[in-house]
Motif scaffolding. Structure first.
Motif, PDB file in Angstrom:
ATOM      1  N   ASP A  58      29.621  39.371  70.298  1.00  0.00           N
ATOM      2  CA  ASP A  58      28.191  39.297  70.617  1.00  0.00           C
ATOM      3  C   ASP A  58      27.351  39.390  69.351  1.00  0.00           C
ATOM      4  O   ASP A  58      26.363  38.670  69.182  1.00  0.00           O
ATOM      5  CB  ASP A  58      27.791  40.404  71.594  1.00  0.00           C
ATOM      6  CG  ASP A  58      28.413  40.238  72.973  1.00  0.00           C
ATOM      7  OD1 ASP A  58      28.911  39.124  73.270  1.00  0.00           O
ATOM      8  OD2 ASP A  58      28.401  41.212  73.744  1.00  0.00           O
ATOM      9  N   PHE A  59      27.734  40.293  68.447  1.00  0.00           N
ATOM     10  CA  PHE A  59      27.019  40.443  67.177  1.00  0.00           C
ATOM     11  C   PHE A  59      27.075  39.148  66.377  1.00  0.00           C
ATOM     12  O   PHE A  59      26.067  38.691  65.848  1.00  0.00           O
ATOM     13  CB  PHE A  59      27.619  41.604  66.367  1.00  0.00           C
ATOM     14  CG  PHE A  59      27.099  41.670  64.960  1.00  0.00           C
ATOM     15  CD1 PHE A  59      25.861  42.219  64.691  1.00  0.00           C
ATOM     16  CD2 PHE A  59      27.861  41.174  63.909  1.00  0.00           C
ATOM     17  CE1 PHE A  59      25.373  42.277  63.394  1.00  0.00           C
ATOM     18  CE2 PHE A  59      27.380  41.231  62.611  1.00  0.00           C
ATOM     19  CZ  PHE A  59      26.136  41.783  62.351  1.00  0.00           C
ATOM     20  N   TYR A  60      28.263  38.549  66.299  1.00  0.00           N
ATOM     21  CA  TYR A  60      28.417  37.306  65.531  1.00  0.00           C
ATOM     22  C   TYR A  60      27.606  36.179  66.155  1.00  0.00           C
ATOM     23  O   TYR A  60      26.994  35.371  65.451  1.00  0.00           O
ATOM     24  CB  TYR A  60      29.886  36.902  65.418  1.00  0.00           C
ATOM     25  CG  TYR A  60      30.721  37.857  64.591  1.00  0.00           C
ATOM     26  CD1 TYR A  60      30.201  38.498  63.468  1.00  0.00           C
ATOM     27  CD2 TYR A  60      32.033  38.128  64.934  1.00  0.00           C
ATOM     28  CE1 TYR A  60      30.972  39.366  62.716  1.00  0.00           C
ATOM     29  CE2 TYR A  60      32.812  38.998  64.178  1.00  0.00           C
ATOM     30  CZ  TYR A  60      32.284  39.617  63.069  1.00  0.00           C
ATOM     31  OH  TYR A  60      33.038  40.468  62.328  1.00  0.00           O
ATOM     32  N   ALA A  61      27.596  36.095  67.477  1.00  0.00           N
ATOM     33  CA  ALA A  61      26.821  35.045  68.152  1.00  0.00           C
ATOM     34  C   ALA A  61      25.336  35.198  67.830  1.00  0.00           C
ATOM     35  O   ALA A  61      24.643  34.214  67.544  1.00  0.00           O
ATOM     36  CB  ALA A  61      27.046  35.105  69.660  1.00  0.00           C
ATOM     37  N   LYS A  62      24.833  36.443  67.856  1.00  0.00           N
ATOM     38  CA  LYS A  62      23.435  36.696  67.524  1.00  0.00           C
ATOM     39  C   LYS A  62      23.161  36.342  66.072  1.00  0.00           C
ATOM     40  O   LYS A  62      22.149  35.728  65.746  1.00  0.00           O
ATOM     41  CB  LYS A  62      23.099  38.173  67.791  1.00  0.00           C
ATOM     42  CG  LYS A  62      21.659  38.523  67.502  1.00  0.00           C
ATOM     43  CD  LYS A  62      21.389  39.991  67.775  1.00  0.00           C
ATOM     44  CE  LYS A  62      19.971  40.339  67.353  1.00  0.00           C
ATOM     45  NZ  LYS A  62      19.758  41.773  67.311  1.00  0.00           N
ATOM     46  N   LYS A  63      24.068  36.711  65.195  1.00  0.00           N
ATOM     47  CA  LYS A  63      23.905  36.441  63.768  1.00  0.00           C
ATOM     48  C   LYS A  63      23.917  34.936  63.503  1.00  0.00           C
ATOM     49  O   LYS A  63      23.132  34.447  62.684  1.00  0.00           O
ATOM     50  CB  LYS A  63      25.033  37.128  62.985  1.00  0.00           C
ATOM     51  CG  LYS A  63      24.778  37.227  61.524  1.00  0.00           C
ATOM     52  CD  LYS A  63      23.496  37.962  61.276  1.00  0.00           C
ATOM     53  CE  LYS A  63      23.597  38.952  60.184  1.00  0.00           C
ATOM     54  NZ  LYS A  63      22.302  39.528  59.859  1.00  0.00           N
ATOM     55  N   ILE A  64      24.771  34.196  64.200  1.00  0.00           N
ATOM     56  CA  ILE A  64      24.829  32.738  64.046  1.00  0.00           C
ATOM     57  C   ILE A  64      23.489  32.129  64.425  1.00  0.00           C
ATOM     58  O   ILE A  64      22.965  31.266  63.715  1.00  0.00           O
ATOM     59  CB  ILE A  64      25.979  32.144  64.892  1.00  0.00           C
ATOM     60  CG1 ILE A  64      27.326  32.465  64.242  1.00  0.00           C
ATOM     61  CG2 ILE A  64      25.817  30.640  65.082  1.00  0.00           C
ATOM     62  CD1 ILE A  64      28.526  32.161  65.118  1.00  0.00           C
ATOM     63  N   LYS A  65      22.912  32.572  65.538  1.00  0.00           N
ATOM     64  CA  LYS A  65      21.601  32.051  65.968  1.00  0.00           C
ATOM     65  C   LYS A  65      20.534  32.350  64.915  1.00  0.00           C
ATOM     66  O   LYS A  65      19.713  31.494  64.589  1.00  0.00           O
ATOM     67  CB  LYS A  65      21.195  32.630  67.320  1.00  0.00           C
ATOM     68  CG  LYS A  65      21.976  32.060  68.475  1.00  0.00           C
ATOM     69  CD  LYS A  65      21.549  32.662  69.793  1.00  0.00           C
ATOM     70  CE  LYS A  65      22.401  32.104  70.919  1.00  0.00           C
ATOM     71  NZ  LYS A  65      22.082  32.706  72.202  1.00  0.00           N
ATOM     72  N   GLU A  66      20.545  33.584  64.383  1.00  0.00           N
ATOM     73  CA  GLU A  66      19.574  33.948  63.349  1.00  0.00           C
ATOM     74  C   GLU A  66      19.748  33.066  62.110  1.00  0.00           C
ATOM     75  O   GLU A  66      18.763  32.607  61.528  1.00  0.00           O
ATOM     76  CB  GLU A  66      19.728  35.419  62.963  1.00  0.00           C
ATOM     77  CG  GLU A  66      19.282  36.392  64.036  1.00  0.00           C
ATOM     78  CD  GLU A  66      19.630  37.845  63.703  1.00  0.00           C
ATOM     79  OE1 GLU A  66      20.205  38.114  62.624  1.00  0.00           O
ATOM     80  OE2 GLU A  66      19.326  38.708  64.540  1.00  0.00           O
ATOM     81  N   LEU A  67      20.987  32.857  61.703  1.00  0.00           N
ATOM     82  CA  LEU A  67      21.251  32.044  60.517  1.00  0.00           C
ATOM     83  C   LEU A  67      20.885  30.577  60.750  1.00  0.00           C
ATOM     84  O   LEU A  67      20.380  29.902  59.844  1.00  0.00           O
ATOM     85  CB  LEU A  67      22.717  32.173  60.091  1.00  0.00           C
ATOM     86  CG  LEU A  67      23.105  33.547  59.522  1.00  0.00           C
ATOM     87  CD1 LEU A  67      24.612  33.640  59.325  1.00  0.00           C
ATOM     88  CD2 LEU A  67      22.372  33.822  58.218  1.00  0.00           C
ATOM     89  N   GLN A  68      21.118  30.073  61.968  1.00  0.00           N
ATOM     90  CA  GLN A  68      20.733  28.699  62.283  1.00  0.00           C
ATOM     91  C   GLN A  68      19.216  28.536  62.222  1.00  0.00           C
ATOM     92  O   GLN A  68      18.718  27.526  61.725  1.00  0.00           O
ATOM     93  CB  GLN A  68      21.258  28.290  63.662  1.00  0.00           C
ATOM     94  CG  GLN A  68      22.747  28.043  63.681  1.00  0.00           C
ATOM     95  CD  GLN A  68      23.295  27.799  65.081  1.00  0.00           C
ATOM     96  OE1 GLN A  68      22.747  28.274  66.078  1.00  0.00           O
ATOM     97  NE2 GLN A  68      24.388  27.070  65.161  1.00  0.00           N
ATOM     98  N   LEU A  69      18.469  29.533  62.717  1.00  0.00           N
ATOM     99  CA  LEU A  69      17.010  29.485  62.634  1.00  0.00           C
ATOM    100  C   LEU A  69      16.549  29.542  61.176  1.00  0.00           C
ATOM    101  O   LEU A  69      15.635  28.815  60.779  1.00  0.00           O
ATOM    102  CB  LEU A  69      16.387  30.637  63.430  1.00  0.00           C
ATOM    103  CG  LEU A  69      16.426  30.500  64.947  1.00  0.00           C
ATOM    104  CD1 LEU A  69      15.941  31.795  65.618  1.00  0.00           C
ATOM    105  CD2 LEU A  69      15.587  29.328  65.407  1.00  0.00           C
ATOM    106  N   ALA A  70      17.181  30.388  60.376  1.00  0.00           N
ATOM    107  CA  ALA A  70      16.833  30.492  58.958  1.00  0.00           C
ATOM    108  C   ALA A  70      17.141  29.186  58.238  1.00  0.00           C
ATOM    109  O   ALA A  70      16.361  28.721  57.402  1.00  0.00           O
ATOM    110  CB  ALA A  70      17.584  31.653  58.314  1.00  0.00           C
TER     111      ALA A  70
END
Length: 164
Positions: A58-70
């Motif tokens: 779950d943490f990695y999925a959230k981090k991936i979304k944040e990085l994709q937005l960045a």
């Protein structure tokens, strides 16, 4: 087996997953069986490992979304800055500008096809994909590039400055 050794054995199981490598089902089974603990204790510790790894996923999925937005934000910033730089050079009539660190050259790239209204496109420039009408941008590009007026579409110039 004392509690310290038991905890150490389960940490070894955890470490199998920590480097991101895939662990074979047989290796996992052999490792868990080698601990030699009661079934309830082993299954309880496995449940802990499942919860831990679910939380990590779950943490990695959230981090991936944040990085994709960045990443998207950085890409949009690059587009806006390049458009400004190209406009500034065009306004000044510069074909090339050499600075201390860069050589800047505005260039024309392949124009983008913009479909203004899919419903107004002639049938020869559309295809039907499983019950969905889509524009044939390759055919549209060729026609528009050759000067053919096509209702519902136009070419958008794609001009950028190459940085050397």
């Amino acid at each position: 087996m004392n509690l310290f050794n038991l905890n150490e054995n389960y940490r070894k199981v955890e470490s199998l997953f920590d480097d991101g490598a895939e662990v074979s089902e047989q290796a996992l089974k052999d490792t868990l069986e080698s601990i030699g603990e009661a079934r309830a204790t082993t299954l309880d510790n496995i449940a802990f490992l499942i919860e831990r790894n679910t939380a990590k996923g779950d943490f990695y999925a959230k981090k991936i979304k944040e990085l994709q937005l960045a990443k998207k934000s950085a890409e949009n910033t690059v587009k806006r800055l390049n458009a400004y730089m190209t406009s500034a050079m065009d306004d000044a009539g510069l074909k090339e500008l050499q600075t201390e660190n860069h050589v800047l050259k505005p260039r024309n790239y392949k124009a983008s096809v913009i479909v203004d209204d899919l419903d107004h496109l002639p049938e020869e420039y559309t295809t039907i994909k499983p019950a969905v009408k889509v524009a044939d941008k390759t055919a549209l590009y060729k026609a528009l590039k050759n000067g053919t007026e096509v209702a519902g579409a136009h070419l958008k110039p794609n001009r950028k400055t190459a940085i050397g």
